[in-house]
Design a protein around this motif. Sequence first.
Motif, mmCIF file in Angstrom:
data_model
loop_
_atom_site.group_PDB
_atom_site.id
_atom_site.type_symbol
_atom_site.label_atom_id
_atom_site.label_comp_id
_atom_site.label_asym_id
_atom_site.label_seq_id
_atom_site.Cartn_x
_atom_site.Cartn_y
_atom_site.Cartn_z
ATOM 1 N N THR A 18 0.814 -1.218 0.000
ATOM 2 C CA THR A 18 0.000 0.000 0.000
ATOM 3 C C THR A 18 0.845 1.265 0.000
ATOM 4 O OG1 THR A 18 -0.171 0.009 2.414
ATOM 5 C CG2 THR A 18 -1.929 -1.118 1.182
ATOM 6 N N VAL A 23 -1.264 0.437 8.452
ATOM 7 C CA VAL A 23 -2.247 -0.178 7.572
ATOM 8 C C VAL A 23 -3.446 -0.648 8.378
ATOM 9 C CG1 VAL A 23 -2.660 -2.060 5.949
ATOM 10 C CG2 VAL A 23 -0.422 -0.983 6.036
ATOM 11 N N VAL A 28 -7.667 -2.033 2.888
ATOM 12 C CA VAL A 28 -6.832 -2.632 1.847
ATOM 13 C C VAL A 28 -7.735 -3.279 0.794
ATOM 14 C CG1 VAL A 28 -5.026 -4.315 1.360
ATOM 15 C CG2 VAL A 28 -4.982 -3.037 3.510
ATOM 16 N N VAL A 32 -5.143 -5.966 -3.672
ATOM 17 C CA VAL A 32 -3.873 -5.896 -2.951
ATOM 18 C C VAL A 32 -3.733 -7.097 -2.014
ATOM 19 C CG1 VAL A 32 -2.503 -4.551 -1.300
ATOM 20 C CG2 VAL A 32 -3.701 -3.392 -3.172
ATOM 21 N N VAL A 66 2.085 -1.051 -6.852
ATOM 22 C CA VAL A 66 2.071 -2.132 -5.858
ATOM 23 C C VAL A 66 3.146 -3.153 -6.235
ATOM 24 C CG1 VAL A 66 0.702 -4.059 -4.963
ATOM 25 C CG2 VAL A 66 -0.377 -1.820 -5.278
#
Length: 118
Positions: A18, A23, A28, A32, A66
């Motif tokens: 990310t 996080v 998310v 991902v 990513v």
Amino acid sequence: MVNNTDKKYSLKTLGLLTGNKEVDIEDVPVSVLAIAEVVDDPDKLPYLIESIKSLKIDDMEKFRFVLLRVQIESHLHMNEDLEIYMKRLYVAQVIEKLLYGELLLEEGENEDEEDEDD
């Protein structure tokens, strides 16, 4: 590790993917999480190819970063654990080729080589 629907994800990996040190698993995207699963366990890639290819990705250009972050991190830490970082690099490159048809980093390297030949 964070559990989500019987799957475990490394907070360090989620942070890398990310681009954020902090996080929240709820924030998310599923795409991902799918990448996190194979980055954390590269040997799962052959079993998840179809799932990865069929991911619904809202912003394809942003999503490429990513994969790029995994490649950069793998190069930076290769001397720490050659086997795991080579596998992570391979996973990120295969996924990028699968989704984009080419590697962004490799494209830049090829342009540099062409410039030297001129």
